[in-house]
Scaffold this active site. Structure first.
Site: not given
Length: 713
Positions: A51, A75, A79-80, A142, A262
């Site tokens: 990812h 990134h 956080e993870d 992201d 159109d």
């Protein structure tokens, strides 16, 4: 663990514009990220590292710098994974770490609602963006990759993410001029939000494409031939509007699918700005233009810096042709926006000549900072940013000829705040093209707007009913909030002063030591907070006064005042937003009045004989003796009722007579009593009872008026 060979797609794109040393740093970031995310997988399947690599690849397609690609790869690390911001700083430098921190959610904080968490995360990201615009570019990439893989989510979660994308992220991409991101985000969001509508529109476009192909090819060839004859080096592209754009146009203008199709759209890309205008003349000589359908976004760029010439033409077979003419540089900016021209502090960077898109982006970021500083909370900030991400704009001029860009339906007050916050706070009137108009007047493109200001004027709460820009709305609310706080503090001091007199104490005699002790005992930030809470009715002045008295018992520095505990609190009408006059009885100077402390509202003034006062009889601790200040020259609202004969022009006659007595009308309500008489209720502004009685005597002398009296509850 994935191998560096898996980087092939990213490296191939990055090598087109980055040097060998920068490519090595990207490979090192990949290896670090793969190690950090080891064992983690995505819902779509496969190792999690793919990812962030895909996010970096999206940024490489628009040729963002190597630091951005490194930050994209990493990134989600803070956080993870167990790694910290300091770990990133140690390996890849502070600028990369700051970008990663900017896109990292506030996962460790507790919020009352998911909406509040989303708003606070968004606010954090916007503040990080103000320091480095690349933060929002990483977040957009992201979000784009997440939207591409959204199909693995539950339908309800797909719709929630799609709504957020359409409401926030696609408009941000548009605001920064990144057209390639915007189009894909909108179409992916449209598909997830309204799958049936998307599918039906997609099938209809595919079905109609075959019938249109021949016409598009013929017009493209005609344009290319004409331009080539005149020696232009130009590229002509026949293009289709993307599905979400078609959908919005059908809904906004209530058109059928056939009516939208159109219009045939073409893009002409030439070499220079001068060529753009020359090519426009050639195009107009080939096909006749529709009057009033030409827009020059080169001379006056859009708010996101977009530049192009737009014209609508009568084409062959009775079809309309939409043509956009732009230079190669403009085309690059229209596709990649801020990413096409954003310069960083590197040795080879040239920051002396910022492009229009840079300037516009910086202006928007500065505007966001102003909104953030005056927003009450994160939810307010998020709503204000949504308002600011407007799709339709107008261009108006200051008297000095400066162009001000505003959203459609913006008013003179929005214009004043767009020029400067202080001008907005002080605006009292407006001239549009030298004609005096009300502040709520809606502006139109091309007008010259002049604001009349006064030092004695301050923002009016009613402005919030008609302003449209986020800046105006947030600045007005911020001012009123501060004024409300100051008014509450002033009233709190007056209430505490009066309460202290009961204990023969003077407010002016309070020592700094005693004030500090009370603030600490009551667990407050400062003394003004205590006074504000008293003014808002959240604390009773009598209880605070008793606490002060108890603290002083037995001390030599007992503070004595003159005996004046029975003097009522004087009301002048200038107390600000925390002294309110009851709408049920409309008290005015000359009436006997009583004050009632209402929690959160401050002091509410009623007539002594108002029937609603009896509801407060079981709360005597919240009553307050008040009286009118004899020197007050303020105006107070009062309601009168006039019974008049039915005849044409009666209301106009009565309103005119009221105005002749130099009395302002705030509102009026009229209804028929029977076939002969009508009853009109006026809320008017008077100085006192004498002023009111003089007006009533004047009205009673009018022949068609049977009765004129004050309304009591």
């Amino acid at each position: 663990m994935p191998t560096p060979n898996s980087l092939e797609g990213l490296i191939e794109k990055a090598e087109r514009y980055l040097n060998a040393e920068q490519i090595q740093q990207i490979q090192a970031a990949f290896e670090f990220g793969a190690l950090a995310h080891a064992g983690q997988t995505r819902k779509a399947g496969g190792a999690y590292i793919w990812h962030p690599v895909a996010v970096a690849e999206i940024l490489a397609e628009i040729q963002l710098d190597h630091e951005s690609l490194i930050a994209a790869i990493l990134h989600d690390v803070i956080e993870d994974t167990p790694y910290t911001k300091q770990d990133i700083i140690d390996r890849f430098g502070e600028r990369v770490a700051e970008m990663i921190d900017g896109v990292t959610k506030l996962g460790k904080l507790a919020f009352d609602t998911p909406q509040e968490a989303q708003a606070e995360n968004f606010r954090k990201m916007m503040l990080a963006m103000s320091r480095d615009i690349r933060v929002i570019l990483i977040k957009l990439a992201d979000r784009l990759h997440n939207m591409r893989t959204l199909g693995v989510m539950r339908p309800d979660k797909q719709r929630r993410i799609a709504r957020e994308t359409l409401d926030i992220y696609a408009p941000i991409a548009a605001r920064l001029g990144i057209n390639s991101f915007r189009i894909e985000l909108e179409d992916l969001g449209f598909r997830a939000m309204y799958p049936l509508r998307f599918s039906a529109l997609e099938k209809a476009v595919k079905k109609a494409r075959g019938n249109r192909k021949e016409v598009v090819e013929q017009i493209t060839e005609a344009l290319q031939t004409r331009l080539k004859q005149e020696g232009f080096k130009a590229e002509v592209i026949g293009r289709e509007k993307h599905l979400f754009s078609l959908y919005k146009k059908m809904r906004k203008k209530r058109l059928s699918f056939e009516e939208v199709l159109d219009i045939f759209a073409f893009r002409v890309i030439v070499e220079t700005v001068d060529d753009c205008y020359r090519a426009l003349g050639l195009v107009h000589s080939l096909y006749k233009p529709l009057p009033g359908k030409f827009k020059d976004y080169i001379a006056i760029p859009k708010p996101n810096g977009y530049q192009s010439l737009h014209t609508l033409l009568f084409g062959p077979y009775g079809v309309h042709i939409e043509v956009q003419i732009r230079s190669e540089v403009m085309h690059k900016v229209s596709e990649h926006g801020i990413a096409a021209h954003w310069h960083y502090k590197e040795a080879n960077a040239n920051e002396s000549n910022p492009s229009p898109v840079d300037v516009r982006a910086q202006e928007w970021v500065r505007n966001l900072l102003e909104i953030q500083q005056s927003a009450g909370n994160s939810l307010d900030f998020l709503e204000n940013v949504k308002i600011d991400l407007f799709p339709d704009v107008i261009y108006v001029f200051t008297p000095q000829g400066e162009i001000i860009t505003l959203p459609k339906n913006a008013t003179a007050v929005d214009f004043a705040y767009a020029v400067h916050t202080n001008l907005g706070h002080a605006c009292v009137g407006c001239r549009i093209d030298r004609q005096l108009v009300p502040l709520r007047s809606v502006l139109e493109s091309g007008q010259t707007v002049e604001i009349i200001k006064s030092k004695e004027i301050q923002p009016n709460p009613t402005w919030l009913n008609f302003v449209t820009t986020a800046k105006a709305r947030s600045q007005i609310r911020h001012f009123l909030k501060n004024q409300h706080s100051q008014s509450a503090t002033d009233l709190g001091q007056r209430l505490l002063t009066k309460a202290m007199r009961i204990h023969n104490m003077a407010y002016s005699g309070l020592s700094e030591e005693l004030i500090a002790k009370l603030v600490q005992d009551l667990n407050l930030e400062n003394w003004d907070q205590l006074l504000e809470e008293i003014g808002l009715g959240q604390r009773m002045a009598g209880l605070v006064s008793k606490q002060i008295h108890d603290n002083l018992l037995g001390k030599d520095d007992h503070i004595i005042s003159e005996k004046g505990q029975h003097q009522p609190l004087a009301i002048s009408g200038t107390e600000g937003l925390v002294v309110n006059y009851a709408q049920c009885c409309h008290p005015i100077p000359g009436d006997e009045i009583i004050g009632f402390i209402s929690t959160g509202k401050g002091l509410v003034i009623h007539r002594h004989d108002c029937k609603n006062v009896k509801h407060f009889q079981n709360q005597p601790d919240k009553w307050l003796d008040v009286d009118w200040d004899p020197n007050s020259q303020e105006l107070f609202a009062v309601e009168i009722q006039v019974e008049t004969k039915n005849q044409r022009g009666a209301l106009a006659l009565i309103a005119s007579e009221i105005a002749n007595t130099k009395t302002d009308i705030e509102r009026v309500r009229s209804e028929d009593k029977d076939e002969t008489y009508s009853v009109m209720n006026f809320v008017i502004l008077v100085r006192n009872r004498d002023h009111l009685n003089e007006l009533l005597r004047h009205l009673r002398r009018i022949p068609i008026i049977e009765k004129a009296q004050r309304v009591f509850t």
